[in-house]
Enzyme design. Sequence first.
Site, PDB file in Angstrom:
ATOM      1  N   LYS A  52      -8.469  -0.771  -7.498  1.00  0.00           N
ATOM      2  CA  LYS A  52      -7.694  -1.824  -8.153  1.00  0.00           C
ATOM      3  C   LYS A  52      -7.260  -2.827  -7.087  1.00  0.00           C
ATOM      4  O   LYS A  52      -6.335  -2.570  -6.328  1.00  0.00           O
ATOM      5  CB  LYS A  52      -6.456  -1.280  -8.869  1.00  0.00           C
ATOM      6  CG  LYS A  52      -5.922  -2.343  -9.837  1.00  0.00           C
ATOM      7  CD  LYS A  52      -4.463  -2.197 -10.152  1.00  0.00           C
ATOM      8  CE  LYS A  52      -3.558  -2.919  -9.212  1.00  0.00           C
ATOM      9  NZ  LYS A  52      -3.718  -4.370  -9.106  1.00  0.00           N
TER      10      LYS A  52
ATOM     11  N   GLU B 221      -0.059   3.490   2.833  1.00  0.00           N
ATOM     12  CA  GLU B 221      -0.012   2.505   3.933  1.00  0.00           C
ATOM     13  C   GLU B 221       0.936   1.412   3.456  1.00  0.00           C
ATOM     14  O   GLU B 221       0.571   0.616   2.590  1.00  0.00           O
ATOM     15  CB  GLU B 221      -1.395   1.887   4.193  1.00  0.00           C
ATOM     16  CG  GLU B 221      -2.573   2.841   4.245  1.00  0.00           C
ATOM     17  CD  GLU B 221      -2.681   3.608   5.541  1.00  0.00           C
ATOM     18  OE1 GLU B 221      -1.975   3.250   6.507  1.00  0.00           O
ATOM     19  OE2 GLU B 221      -3.443   4.580   5.584  1.00  0.00           O
TER      20      GLU B 221
ATOM     21  N   CYS C 189       1.355  -6.893   7.456  1.00  0.00           N
ATOM     22  CA  CYS C 189       2.309  -5.775   7.391  1.00  0.00           C
ATOM     23  C   CYS C 189       2.846  -5.377   8.759  1.00  0.00           C
ATOM     24  O   CYS C 189       4.006  -5.014   8.902  1.00  0.00           O
ATOM     25  CB  CYS C 189       1.644  -4.576   6.728  1.00  0.00           C
ATOM     26  SG  CYS C 189       0.069  -4.139   7.477  1.00  0.00           S
TER      27      CYS C 189
ATOM     28  N   GLU D 110      11.700  -6.691   5.218  1.00  0.00           N
ATOM     29  CA  GLU D 110      10.394  -7.336   5.358  1.00  0.00           C
ATOM     30  C   GLU D 110      10.389  -8.632   4.555  1.00  0.00           C
ATOM     31  O   GLU D 110      10.667  -8.625   3.358  1.00  0.00           O
ATOM     32  CB  GLU D 110       9.297  -6.398   4.830  1.00  0.00           C
ATOM     33  CG  GLU D 110       7.905  -6.947   5.037  1.00  0.00           C
ATOM     34  CD  GLU D 110       6.812  -6.045   4.472  1.00  0.00           C
ATOM     35  OE1 GLU D 110       6.952  -5.579   3.333  1.00  0.00           O
ATOM     36  OE2 GLU D 110       5.820  -5.816   5.186  1.00  0.00           O
TER      37      GLU D 110
HETATM   38  P1  NAD Z   1       2.812  -4.543  -3.865  1.00  0.00           P
HETATM   39  O1  NAD Z   1       3.326  -3.210  -3.492  1.00  0.00           O
HETATM   40  O2  NAD Z   1       3.645  -5.402  -4.720  1.00  0.00           O
HETATM   41  O3  NAD Z   1       1.412  -4.373  -4.632  1.00  0.00           O
HETATM   42  C1  NAD Z   1       0.352  -3.652  -4.068  1.00  0.00           C
HETATM   43  C2  NAD Z   1      -0.586  -3.208  -5.171  1.00  0.00           C
HETATM   44  O4  NAD Z   1       0.109  -2.297  -6.016  1.00  0.00           O
HETATM   45  C3  NAD Z   1      -1.097  -4.338  -6.060  1.00  0.00           C
HETATM   46  O5  NAD Z   1      -2.441  -4.104  -6.372  1.00  0.00           O
HETATM   47  C4  NAD Z   1      -0.224  -4.208  -7.299  1.00  0.00           C
HETATM   48  O6  NAD Z   1      -0.855  -4.676  -8.464  1.00  0.00           O
HETATM   49  C5  NAD Z   1      -0.040  -2.700  -7.359  1.00  0.00           C
HETATM   50  N1  NAD Z   1       1.152  -2.267  -8.093  1.00  0.00           N
HETATM   51  C6  NAD Z   1       2.317  -2.942  -8.275  1.00  0.00           C
HETATM   52  N2  NAD Z   1       3.171  -2.201  -8.993  1.00  0.00           N
HETATM   53  C7  NAD Z   1       2.538  -1.043  -9.299  1.00  0.00           C
HETATM   54  C8  NAD Z   1       2.904   0.123 -10.016  1.00  0.00           C
HETATM   55  N3  NAD Z   1       4.101   0.243 -10.596  1.00  0.00           N
HETATM   56  N4  NAD Z   1       2.012   1.134 -10.099  1.00  0.00           N
HETATM   57  C9  NAD Z   1       0.803   1.035  -9.508  1.00  0.00           C
HETATM   58  N5  NAD Z   1       0.391  -0.054  -8.816  1.00  0.00           N
HETATM   59  C10 NAD Z   1       1.256  -1.077  -8.717  1.00  0.00           C
HETATM   60  O7  NAD Z   1       2.415  -5.261  -2.499  1.00  0.00           O
HETATM   61  P2  NAD Z   1       1.840  -6.731  -2.305  1.00  0.00           P
HETATM   62  O8  NAD Z   1       2.944  -7.704  -2.544  1.00  0.00           O
HETATM   63  O9  NAD Z   1       0.558  -6.878  -3.012  1.00  0.00           O
HETATM   64  O10 NAD Z   1       1.462  -6.695  -0.734  1.00  0.00           O
HETATM   65  C11 NAD Z   1       2.389  -6.869   0.278  1.00  0.00           C
HETATM   66  C12 NAD Z   1       2.875  -5.533   0.814  1.00  0.00           C
HETATM   67  O11 NAD Z   1       1.793  -4.739   1.265  1.00  0.00           O
HETATM   68  C13 NAD Z   1       3.774  -5.710   2.022  1.00  0.00           C
HETATM   69  O12 NAD Z   1       4.893  -4.852   1.905  1.00  0.00           O
HETATM   70  C14 NAD Z   1       2.885  -5.283   3.190  1.00  0.00           C
HETATM   71  O13 NAD Z   1       3.602  -4.850   4.310  1.00  0.00           O
HETATM   72  C15 NAD Z   1       2.080  -4.207   2.565  1.00  0.00           C
HETATM   73  N6  NAD Z   1       0.835  -3.953   3.313  1.00  0.00           N
HETATM   74  C16 NAD Z   1       0.719  -2.808   4.056  1.00  0.00           C
HETATM   75  C17 NAD Z   1      -0.435  -2.579   4.813  1.00  0.00           C
HETATM   76  C18 NAD Z   1      -0.595  -1.354   5.679  1.00  0.00           C
HETATM   77  O14 NAD Z   1      -1.700  -1.100   6.143  1.00  0.00           O
HETATM   78  N7  NAD Z   1       0.448  -0.587   5.941  1.00  0.00           N
HETATM   79  C19 NAD Z   1      -1.467  -3.515   4.785  1.00  0.00           C
HETATM   80  C20 NAD Z   1      -1.311  -4.657   4.017  1.00  0.00           C
HETATM   81  C21 NAD Z   1      -0.159  -4.878   3.283  1.00  0.00           C
END
Ligand code: NAD
Length: 492
Positions: free
Chosen positions: A185, A260, A294, A393
């Site tokens: 997804k 992650e 991130c 963050e």
């Molecule tokens: P997010 O957590 O809002 O969303 C991530 C994914 O989860 C999306 O595909 C979203 O549709 C899905 N999602 C949202 N709510 C959900 C739920 N209730 N159940 C299942 N899936 C759900 O994050 P974002 O805004 O897309 O990305 C930014 C975040 O990602 C930042 O916090 C960043 O630090 C983190 N990030 C971490 C890494 C790493 O390797 N540690 C890498 C990239 C980004």
Amino acid sequence: MIETSAKVQAFLGQSPVPFYSNGAWMSGSKSMPVENPADKSSLATIAKAVATDAEQAIEAAHIAFQSWQDTTPAERAALLRKLADLCERDAEELSQLEALDVGKPVENARGFDVPFGIECLRYFADLCEQEKFETPLALDGMKQARTVRLPYGVVGFIFPWNFPLTLCQWGIAPALAAGNTVVIKPSEVTPLSTLYLAKLAEEAGFPAGVINVLPGEGPEVGTVFTRHPKVRFVSFTGSSRVGRLIGEACGANLKPVKLELGGKGASIICDDANISAAAAGLAGAITLNTGQVCCTATRWIVHESVASEFIEKVKGELDKVLIKAGMHEDSQMGPLVSERQLKTVNNYIQQGQEQGAEMVYGGKNISDAERSGYFVSPTLLMGSVENICFREEIFGPVAYITIFKDDADALRQVNSLDYGLANSVWTGNNDRAIAIAKKMVSGNSWVNAHNVFAYGLPYGACSASGMGGGVNSRETMLDYTRNLSIAEPEEE
Ligand code: NAD
């Protein structure tokens, strides 16, 4: 501004851009728009997957697993290499899609996202051929004994929007190499390059059902992964907030999960550091991907004796950054990914100032004829460690500066948060660097640099930034295997 390639135009011109499930392209029952963050125009309309689509894809991936698990590492490696070759052939298309969808400079996508993702596919192809998935054990009282590492089955992947292509390759390459099938997804905000990758996977010859891509909303599609009995492992990359929900749901269903998550990386700039190098490196870190990284350094903890010099040099570096739409070849920083992200960043800057932070640089939205999307200037704030901009963050080009007097003070500041993804230390003294590096609680401590990646160098996290074997190393591939012991005792 570069010309959008004919292949990209044709891909985006499909109405809707379909999703990929069980080897077929599906128009789905719903659709959703994808926006260009550089000018708010519509890039495409894509088919939007719903829960029943996810269930069907999982069933297909489960059936595909029955034969995929019996392929040899060499067979899986050959397909991963073929996919890498096709990504190389269409590197320009993939780069343009990342620039258009995420807003990042196309030169960054050409120089990092796309080639590094290709290298990932080849790295795990090599690794699975080298890995001994079976280990004989010589044990007293045993006629024969061995451990075997086996794939789990269907792995459900949920990805964020900031590096959609690279993160997807980092995730699925080791899982596929280990013999799992995958249901992906991508983020609903930036789904385009993942859908294009599925097109290339089909061309590479991955059997139907082995790779499935279902763009949709998290609570609708992502939650199916955490509860469906045929998903045997969940791999989530995204915010710590959603990671907690995913972890809880997987825990309730006793489903293994790899997380992650978010970060709030710190950099300690010591009095004996090369200040020009630190200023250039950290200006680069905060503007990379418009700060939507991130692991990037967003807390700059500077020794009191070099603070003024460092701040002046960083300002000089930030003055030079060309802020333009990603499709300009000379762009060095594009817009934020969405209106929502712009609001988030603005809110943090406002709250930070209300809590007493001093605005050292930037803090403005940019809007003109060439930049009608979600552009902000790089921003530096300075103040106490209690400030919200030090503690949370932000995910934009915003750094928060604090001052330290001695190394113990600096370490206290670094470790005062729950996040544990990546930090760095800048000093000319290697013993001091390693001593500090070991004491910063996180998955990664970098020396005289920030954002350091290489295949073979595990990139993981701890605390609120995640759990599991991270990405980019043998540990990652082993995360996607379960252990089986086989034993036969000697006859009496
Ligand atoms: P997010 O957590 O809002 O969303 C991530 C994914 O989860 C999306 O595909 C979203 O549709 C899905 N999602 C949202 N709510 C959900 C739920 N209730 N159940 C299942 N899936 C759900 O994050 P974002 O805004 O897309 O990305 C930014 C975040 O990602 C930042 O916090 C960043 O630090 C983190 N990030 C971490 C890494 C790493 O390797 N540690 C890498 C990239 C980004």
